[in-house]
Write a protein that holds these residues in place. Structure first.
Motif, PDB file in Angstrom:
ATOM      1  N   GLU A  61       0.915  -1.327  -0.441  1.00 55.50           N
ATOM      2  CA  GLU A  61       0.335  -0.053  -0.108  1.00 55.50           C
ATOM      3  C   GLU A  61       1.040   0.879  -0.144  1.00 55.50           C
ATOM      4  O   GLU A  61       0.541   2.158  -0.806  1.00 55.50           O
ATOM      5  CB  GLU A  61      -1.075  -0.387   1.179  1.00 55.50           C
ATOM      6  CG  GLU A  61      -1.829  -1.290   1.570  1.00 55.50           C
ATOM      7  CD  GLU A  61      -2.814  -0.669   2.497  1.00 55.50           C
ATOM      8  OE1 GLU A  61      -2.132   0.171   3.201  1.00 55.50           O
ATOM      9  OE2 GLU A  61      -3.822  -1.965   2.638  1.00 55.50           O
ATOM     10  N   ILE A  62       1.794   1.166   0.378  1.00 53.52           N
ATOM     11  CA  ILE A  62       2.950   2.120   0.175  1.00 53.52           C
ATOM     12  C   ILE A  62       4.470   2.065  -1.034  1.00 53.52           C
ATOM     13  O   ILE A  62       3.983   3.406  -1.092  1.00 53.52           O
ATOM     14  CB  ILE A  62       3.394   1.895   1.745  1.00 53.52           C
ATOM     15  CG1 ILE A  62       3.062   2.141   3.164  1.00 53.52           C
ATOM     16  CG2 ILE A  62       5.046   3.127   1.587  1.00 53.52           C
ATOM     17  CD1 ILE A  62       3.638   1.809   4.242  1.00 53.52           C
ATOM     18  N   SER A  63       4.279   1.076  -1.234  1.00 51.33           N
ATOM     19  CA  SER A  63       4.843   0.800  -2.169  1.00 51.33           C
ATOM     20  C   SER A  63       5.128  -0.521  -2.790  1.00 51.33           C
ATOM     21  O   SER A  63       4.439  -1.317  -2.320  1.00 51.33           O
ATOM     22  CB  SER A  63       6.857   1.062  -1.646  1.00 51.33           C
ATOM     23  OG  SER A  63       7.086   0.768  -3.412  1.00 51.33           O
ATOM     24  N   SER A  64       4.320  -0.308  -4.410  1.00 51.37           N
ATOM     25  CA  SER A  64       3.687  -0.833  -5.283  1.00 51.37           C
ATOM     26  C   SER A  64       5.200  -2.643  -4.565  1.00 51.37           C
ATOM     27  O   SER A  64       4.687  -3.987  -5.398  1.00 51.37           O
ATOM     28  CB  SER A  64       3.362  -0.888  -6.711  1.00 51.37           C
ATOM     29  OG  SER A  64       5.053  -0.570  -7.035  1.00 51.37           O
ATOM     30  N   ARG A  65       6.127  -2.248  -4.552  1.00 49.43           N
ATOM     31  CA  ARG A  65       6.799  -3.038  -4.763  1.00 49.43           C
ATOM     32  C   ARG A  65       7.319  -4.036  -3.156  1.00 49.43           C
ATOM     33  O   ARG A  65       7.729  -3.167  -2.560  1.00 49.43           O
ATOM     34  CB  ARG A  65       8.630  -2.987  -5.679  1.00 49.43           C
ATOM     35  CG  ARG A  65       7.950  -2.820  -6.825  1.00 49.43           C
ATOM     36  CD  ARG A  65       9.373  -2.871  -7.407  1.00 49.43           C
ATOM     37  NE  ARG A  65       9.608  -3.049  -9.078  1.00 49.43           N
ATOM     38  CZ  ARG A  65      10.329  -2.615  -9.909  1.00 49.43           C
ATOM     39  NH1 ARG A  65      11.226  -1.977  -9.123  1.00 49.43           N
ATOM     40  NH2 ARG A  65      10.293  -3.294 -11.483  1.00 49.43           N
ATOM     41  N   VAL A  66       7.878  -4.695  -2.720  1.00 45.16           N
ATOM     42  CA  VAL A  66       7.927  -5.209  -1.936  1.00 45.16           C
ATOM     43  C   VAL A  66       9.658  -5.563  -0.839  1.00 45.16           C
ATOM     44  O   VAL A  66       9.710  -6.430  -1.894  1.00 45.16           O
ATOM     45  CB  VAL A  66       7.062  -6.427  -0.370  1.00 45.16           C
ATOM     46  CG1 VAL A  66       6.843  -6.482   0.465  1.00 45.16           C
ATOM     47  CG2 VAL A  66       5.447  -5.272  -1.212  1.00 45.16           C
ATOM     48  N   VAL A  67      10.408  -5.532  -0.029  1.00 43.48           N
ATOM     49  CA  VAL A  67      11.305  -6.793   0.141  1.00 43.48           C
ATOM     50  C   VAL A  67      10.867  -7.248   1.431  1.00 43.48           C
ATOM     51  O   VAL A  67      10.878  -6.872   2.855  1.00 43.48           O
ATOM     52  CB  VAL A  67      12.518  -5.051   0.170  1.00 43.48           C
ATOM     53  CG1 VAL A  67      13.549  -6.278   0.808  1.00 43.48           C
ATOM     54  CG2 VAL A  67      12.272  -4.446  -1.018  1.00 43.48           C
ATOM     55  N   VAL A  68      11.196  -8.321   0.601  1.00 44.03           N
ATOM     56  CA  VAL A  68      10.891  -9.231   1.831  1.00 44.03           C
ATOM     57  C   VAL A  68      13.382  -9.935   2.958  1.00 44.03           C
ATOM     58  O   VAL A  68      13.385 -10.819   1.561  1.00 44.03           O
ATOM     59  CB  VAL A  68      10.472 -10.453   2.131  1.00 44.03           C
ATOM     60  CG1 VAL A  68      10.327 -11.212   3.328  1.00 44.03           C
ATOM     61  CG2 VAL A  68       8.769 -10.434   1.547  1.00 44.03           C
ATOM     62  N   ASP A 244      11.743  -4.571   4.167  1.00 42.11           N
ATOM     63  CA  ASP A 244       9.682  -3.843   5.054  1.00 42.11           C
ATOM     64  C   ASP A 244       9.510  -5.054   5.902  1.00 42.11           C
ATOM     65  O   ASP A 244       8.984  -5.100   6.672  1.00 42.11           O
ATOM     66  CB  ASP A 244       9.254  -4.312   3.754  1.00 42.11           C
ATOM     67  CG  ASP A 244       8.807  -3.174   2.231  1.00 42.11           C
ATOM     68  OD1 ASP A 244       9.496  -2.075   3.587  1.00 42.11           O
ATOM     69  OD2 ASP A 244       9.267  -3.092   0.574  1.00 42.11           O
ATOM     70  N   ILE A 245       9.675  -6.428   5.026  1.00 39.59           N
ATOM     71  CA  ILE A 245       9.676  -7.427   6.686  1.00 39.59           C
ATOM     72  C   ILE A 245      10.368  -8.792   6.635  1.00 39.59           C
ATOM     73  O   ILE A 245      10.634  -9.434   5.649  1.00 39.59           O
ATOM     74  CB  ILE A 245       7.935  -8.428   5.723  1.00 39.59           C
ATOM     75  CG1 ILE A 245       7.029  -7.410   4.959  1.00 39.59           C
ATOM     76  CG2 ILE A 245       7.698  -9.664   6.666  1.00 39.59           C
ATOM     77  CD1 ILE A 245       6.375  -7.822   4.340  1.00 39.59           C
ATOM     78  N   PRO A 246      11.247  -8.379   7.922  1.00 35.50           N
ATOM     79  CA  PRO A 246      12.237  -9.499   8.347  1.00 35.50           C
ATOM     80  C   PRO A 246      11.391 -10.730   9.026  1.00 35.50           C
ATOM     81  O   PRO A 246      10.255 -10.504   9.418  1.00 35.50           O
ATOM     82  CB  PRO A 246      13.377  -8.919   9.651  1.00 35.50           C
ATOM     83  CG  PRO A 246      12.699  -6.860   9.812  1.00 35.50           C
ATOM     84  CD  PRO A 246      11.126  -7.057   8.730  1.00 35.50           C
ATOM     85  N   VAL A 247      11.812 -11.710   8.306  1.00 36.17           N
ATOM     86  CA  VAL A 247      12.099 -13.197   8.655  1.00 36.17           C
ATOM     87  C   VAL A 247      12.717 -13.773   9.267  1.00 36.17           C
ATOM     88  O   VAL A 247      13.992 -14.201   8.398  1.00 36.17           O
ATOM     89  CB  VAL A 247      11.134 -13.801   7.530  1.00 36.17           C
ATOM     90  CG1 VAL A 247      10.668 -15.627   8.492  1.00 36.17           C
ATOM     91  CG2 VAL A 247       9.899 -13.621   7.170  1.00 36.17           C
ATOM     92  N   ALA A 292      11.876  -8.649  13.508  1.00 38.21           N
ATOM     93  CA  ALA A 292      11.302  -9.678  13.286  1.00 38.21           C
ATOM     94  C   ALA A 292       9.818  -9.624  12.623  1.00 38.21           C
ATOM     95  O   ALA A 292       9.562  -8.764  13.735  1.00 38.21           O
ATOM     96  CB  ALA A 292      11.948 -10.915  13.280  1.00 38.21           C
ATOM     97  N   LYS A 293       8.913  -9.770  11.849  1.00 37.60           N
ATOM     98  CA  LYS A 293       8.139  -9.557  12.111  1.00 37.60           C
ATOM     99  C   LYS A 293       7.141 -10.863  12.191  1.00 37.60           C
ATOM    100  O   LYS A 293       5.915 -11.155  12.302  1.00 37.60           O
ATOM    101  CB  LYS A 293       7.037  -9.156   9.940  1.00 37.60           C
ATOM    102  CG  LYS A 293       7.576  -7.665   9.920  1.00 37.60           C
ATOM    103  CD  LYS A 293       7.020  -6.663  11.164  1.00 37.60           C
ATOM    104  CE  LYS A 293       7.416  -4.943  10.232  1.00 37.60           C
ATOM    105  NZ  LYS A 293       6.586  -4.368  11.367  1.00 37.60           N
TER     106      LYS A 293
END
Length: 317
Positions: A61-68, A244-247, A292-293
């Motif tokens: 929703e913030i950026s159309s591209r996501v970094v995991v 965006d999302i650390p696992v 971490a998410k």
């Protein structure tokens, strides 16, 4: 289009079913890296994906591209799990690419291993000088320990106070090096993440093998990619910008050593120095775990941060 795909997927994620996993799927881009997916990796990916999709949809929703970023110690299954997650995204129409952070140290593995030893030994000797325990006799004894590669072995220092000083100071110096900007090129990787999020259609990505001549760049087409999956020990580091999302895939230093032993990655898997490096890296992972998410145990269970904290405390980490 991809943003809508993620939103739609998130809304119906309870109906998602894991796709077939081919014998050979695209994996991380580190030269020579081998990915051997087993049922344990699939179990972890099947747990993570339905939890990851809503997080990705929100980030989109913030950026159309996501970094995991899939992070954790060596042997915890970062490469395999990240490859599976990318495969799952592609199977539902969301373009995904798996990037290996191991392409971004400042030195090839051989030279970085040597630099780690240099940092430890230099820090140890300086500590001895500061504490007033460096003598010609101790210096000669130290050189013999170096030749036998046992200067980091705590058992050698039980009756040698000067060696205890050396090891403590060397460990502190090494902790100030491992996983920092002196060892890893976070700026280059952060710039890549920024370019990806800004909509770059093609990005030059680094390739680094294990020898001096195995370094080059490749232009990667990102025109159809919406999820960039990073697999890297340091993927949750404070030095890396743009994730965006650390696992976090959790493991203990002993579990890491067992995996390295199985892979026969190098000839010093059980050395005191390697043991120390793994312990320090585990503390680095632990210090960033609160960000971490998602946290997944070695056995494949979802952990809240407080549960993770209790688990690690019981293991003395």
């Amino acid at each position: 289009m991809e943003k809508q795909t993620l939103a739609t997927l998130a809304a119906s994620i309870e109906n998602w079913r894991a796709p077939e996993v081919p014998a050979d799927i695209p994996h991380g881009d580190m030269p020579g890296d081998k990915v051997e997916i087993n049922q344990g990796h699939i179990q972890k990916a099947n747990l993570i994906f339905p939890l990851l999709v809503p997080l990705a949809a929100k980030a989109a929703e913030i950026s159309s591209r996501v970094v995991v970023a899939v992070c954790g110690g060596s042997g915890v299954g970062k490469s395999e799990t990240a490859s599976l997650l990318s495969h799952y995204f592609r199977s539902v129409g969301v373009g995904a690419y798996t990037l290996s952070g191991d392409n971004y140290p400042r030195r090839i593995p051989q030279y970085n291993d040597a630099e780690r030893v240099r940092v430890f030994r230099t820090g140890g000797m300086r500590g001895m000088l500061q504490k007033g325990v460096y003598t010609k006799q101790n210096g000669c004894a130290l050189q013999k320990l170096w030749a036998a590669d046992v200067d980091a072995d705590p058992s050698m220092a039980l009756d040698e106070p000067w060696l205890q000083v050396y090891q403590a100071a060397g460990r502190a110096a090494l902790a100030d090096y491992l996983g920092t900007e002196r060892e890893q090129d976070y700026d280059e990787l952060s710039a890549i993440l920024a370019a990806f999020k800004s909509g770059a259609q093609s990005i030059w990505l680094k390739r680094m093998g294990r020898t001096e001549d195995a370094r080059w760049y490749e232009a990667v087409d990102f025109s159809e990619i919406s999820v960039l999956m990073i697999e890297w020990t340091h993927g949750n580091s404070d030095f890396l910008q743009g994730v965006d999302i650390p696992v976090l895939l959790n493991s203990t230093p002993e579990e890491t050593r067992a995996h390295r032993r199985a892979r026969n990655r190098d000839g010093k898997i059980d050395s005191p120095f390697t043991t120390m490096v793994l312990e320090i890296e585990q503390k680095e992972l632990d210090s960033c775990a609160h960000k971490a998410k998602l946290i997944i145990s070695k056995s494949g269970e979802l952990l809240r941060y407080d549960e993770y904290r209790v688990l690690m405390d019981t293991q003395g980490v």
